[in-house]
Design an enzyme around this catalytic site. Structure first.
Site, PDB file in Angstrom:
ATOM      1  N   SER A 174       0.685  -1.442  -0.137  1.00  0.00           N
ATOM      2  CA  SER A 174      -0.046   0.136  -0.154  1.00  0.00           C
ATOM      3  C   SER A 174       1.112   1.306  -0.075  1.00  0.00           C
ATOM      4  CB  SER A 174      -0.643   0.271   1.731  1.00  0.00           C
ATOM      5  OG  SER A 174      -2.030   0.925   1.049  1.00  0.00           O
ATOM      6  N   ASP A 342      -8.411  -6.788  -4.866  1.00  0.00           N
ATOM      7  CA  ASP A 342      -8.222  -5.112  -3.950  1.00  0.00           C
ATOM      8  C   ASP A 342      -8.869  -4.227  -5.317  1.00  0.00           C
ATOM      9  OD1 ASP A 342      -6.463  -3.250  -3.207  1.00  0.00           O
ATOM     10  OD2 ASP A 342      -5.008  -4.168  -3.146  1.00  0.00           O
ATOM     11  N   HIS A 375      -7.936  -4.706  -0.509  1.00  0.00           N
ATOM     12  CA  HIS A 375      -6.620  -4.609  -0.228  1.00  0.00           C
ATOM     13  C   HIS A 375      -6.506  -5.066   1.115  1.00  0.00           C
ATOM     14  CE1 HIS A 375      -3.713  -1.428  -0.377  1.00  0.00           C
ATOM     15  NE2 HIS A 375      -3.621  -0.778   1.097  1.00  0.00           N
TER      16      HIS A 375
END
Lengths: 394, 394
Positions: A174, A342, A375
């Site tokens: 991320s 995601d 995610h």
């Protein structure tokens, strides 16, 4: 009385403690402003080789901290790892403990793994909740607006202070992956390998929108007080809670919520015709996540960090709009991992990086892991990332 | 001075005015509570046939009102139709004007189209901002929690008062489609055809979550004052704004935001390192949407309506958990339209309804329109819905 220290689970990096290092001099920021007296919170796992050539820097995401692996000697009241998969985790375990340790993806039998809390954080590194040397009071909104490049700049200065010249790898998921990519672009001579997981070269507009909404929720809370809430006895907990709920739903997939909660009611088989009480299990879950997050996280850090990650844009910042140009100086090998479900940092973003690197003839390997948890897979799917990372590093 | 009346565009249902009807007696609600003195705001387009057999009831979605078509004689300051496609719309135009009028999908040369503001609304029908007969002050949180079935109950009582026994069709998008489906289940003998667009038999858990977050944003705003904000000079505008932003992003698709805004900056070519100012165009857009919505909509209506649509669950309410059982009494022909990019009310939800009706041997027609604008397609893709609806009704 004997001190009660949690015992590390097998395969763990051991009992760890977050340490702190004060950077010498000043740090010059992207905005042109300077920060002096920057403190960095960090942990290390494994042993630094004599040749100092076995260092892996692990970068955390928005709500993480330096405690990536092992068991904290003094566990925080609220763990940095929450959401799915958090229940039942031993107390004090690092947020990426499944990935860092002896024999794990980032193998501490072989590598010296370094994890820092990033600039702007609230986990011990200088950030908006730290005292401003000019006033002695927390910076609050006087903290300079920072970028991912600024986070990387502080990490570089920190590694300089540690005497580490080169990184065998820099890795993160991320926002952590953004830092890894920034390292590859900004300091090509110092990075041998980059591992960017569930990340992107630039967040798509819907992601920008979600982040803007989360920040608005905080800044519209009157208890935010233009960022000067420290010491007032009030903090923007209500807005932070809403921000976290928004974030949390974007980190998961719709099918994952369907599988975990469905439309089950919280308290009974029939609706109770209530406006203010949580009625569905998923509503209670979000309230719980919000309450836990508010207890452990600084609202201004959320604002600054969310802004930094939406600003991140390799093509704009380093390539005059061209991602290929931005990546043209990269010399590290690159591993990209993304997850099929995601939708916040979708596989397509990794594919764009892959294609740009390939077009430049640079070594890149990309994998899309088919997994349902959105995610958050970068935290939850440790077992399936491990062989990919071990093979790539090996 | 001459009165300035806007002139209706060609093909319009004409200049219209919202009227009001006070229902006789009391309305008994799902919760067991009763409401007396219920007023219904409504508009009609076209002419009622002598046999009273040409009535189409159009049901609106969360933020709509009775003004579905034609040009309002007294246009509201803020139109109910906002977001994409709102710019450039003539002032005072109904929110589904492209669908209702002479020669349109709901052809007013042939049908008598009736549109009411639903129970709990803030567009003239009794809702939480209406005066409570018991106190003379707005109901606020003393308004009973309502369901989609209650909205339909009031529509039925309204049509009774109008002397309309049967509906040639009942139609709506989103929450409007839920009302249409509820009609088919609750009053099978009174509905010949159902048109449910971008709708569902039960919102999926991620949709429940988005709605919960929007409501939390409002209820956590101290200016909400437990719902008793009327007359205090303060209203939960901050929370309502956040709620609307969340809603707005869920009504659009990620590709639509990409196409319309990309990552373009609002004010310059370079980032300005600002925390509090909108920096990306999409951020400014959301702020603007929030500000406009707050000016025209009552926060409590948002709460009650959002709760009603998350409660809606045909299988739970009418089929002991089985959608097929819930639909077993339906006698109307059904048309289902969904949109490929709608992730809030996805095509899969319509497919489940279609399959249940087919398994029951009931007449059903389903179309998925391939269009990029997400849930808002039910407002934006009028031209492509029109032939489907005309053919179905014809």
């Amino acid at each position: 009385m004997k001190e009660s220290v949690p015992s590390p689970p097998p395969g763990s990096a051991g009992i760890v403690e977050t340490r702190h290092l004060d950077l010498p001099g000043t740090v010059r920021l992207d905005s042109g402003r300077e920060l002096s007296g920057v403190r960095v919170a960090y942990e290390t796992y494994g042993r630094l080789a004599a040749g100092r050539d076995n260092v892996i820097l692990v970068c955390h995401a928005l709500s993480g901290d330096a405690h990536a692996a092992g068991v904290a000697r003094t566990p925080a009241a609220e763990p940095a790892r929450d959401g799915f998969g958090a229940a039942g985790r031993p107390r004090g375990l690092g947020w990426w403990d499944g990935m860092i340790g002896p024999g794990k993806a980032f193998d501490t039998d072989r590598y010296f793994v370094v994890s820092t809390n990033f600039l702007g954080g609230c986990g011990g590194t200088t950030g908006p909740s730290s005292p401003d040397p000019a006033t002695g009071r927390p910076y609050g909104p006087d903290f300079p607006v920072i970028t991912v490049a600024d986070m990387v700049g502080v990490q570089r200065a920190f590694l300089d202070a540690l005497g580490v010249e080169r990184l065998a790898a820099v890795a993160g998921g991320s926002l952590g992956g953004m830092q890894a990519l920034e390292w590859a672009v900004r300091h090509p001579g110092r990075v041998d390998a980059v591992i960017a997981i569930a990340s992107t070269h630039a967040l798509h507009p819907q992601g920008v929108a979600w982040n803007a909404i989360a920040r608005e929720a905080i800044m519209r809370d009157p208890d935010w007080q233009d960022g000067r809430y420290h010491g007032t006895g009030r903090a923007p907990d209500a807005g932070m809670g809403v921000a976290r709920m928004v974030g949390h739903v974007t980190y998961l997939s719709a099918p994952a919520l369907e599988e975990k909660f469905g439309r089950r009611l919280q308290s009974s088989d029939a609706i109770r015709h209530t406006l203010t009480e949580p009625e569905f299990e998923v509503e209670s879950y979000l309230n719980h996540q919000a309450a836990a997050f508010v207890r452990r996280f600084d609202a201004n850090t959320y604002l600054y960090t969310s802004r930094a990650l939406t600003y991140f844009d390799l093509a704009r910042q380093h390539g005059e709009g061209s991602l290929e140009r931005a990546l043209s100086g990269v010399s590290a090998r690159t591993l990209l991992i993304s997850f099929s479900s995601d939708w916040l940092y979708p596989p397509s973003a990794s594919r764009e990086i892959e294609e740009a690197l390939r077009a430049l003839g640079k070594p890149v390997e990309a994998h899309v892991i088919d997994a349902p948890y959105g995610h958050d897979c970068f935290l939850l799917e440790e077992a399936r990332q491990t062989p990919l990372i071990r093979r790539f590093l090996g």
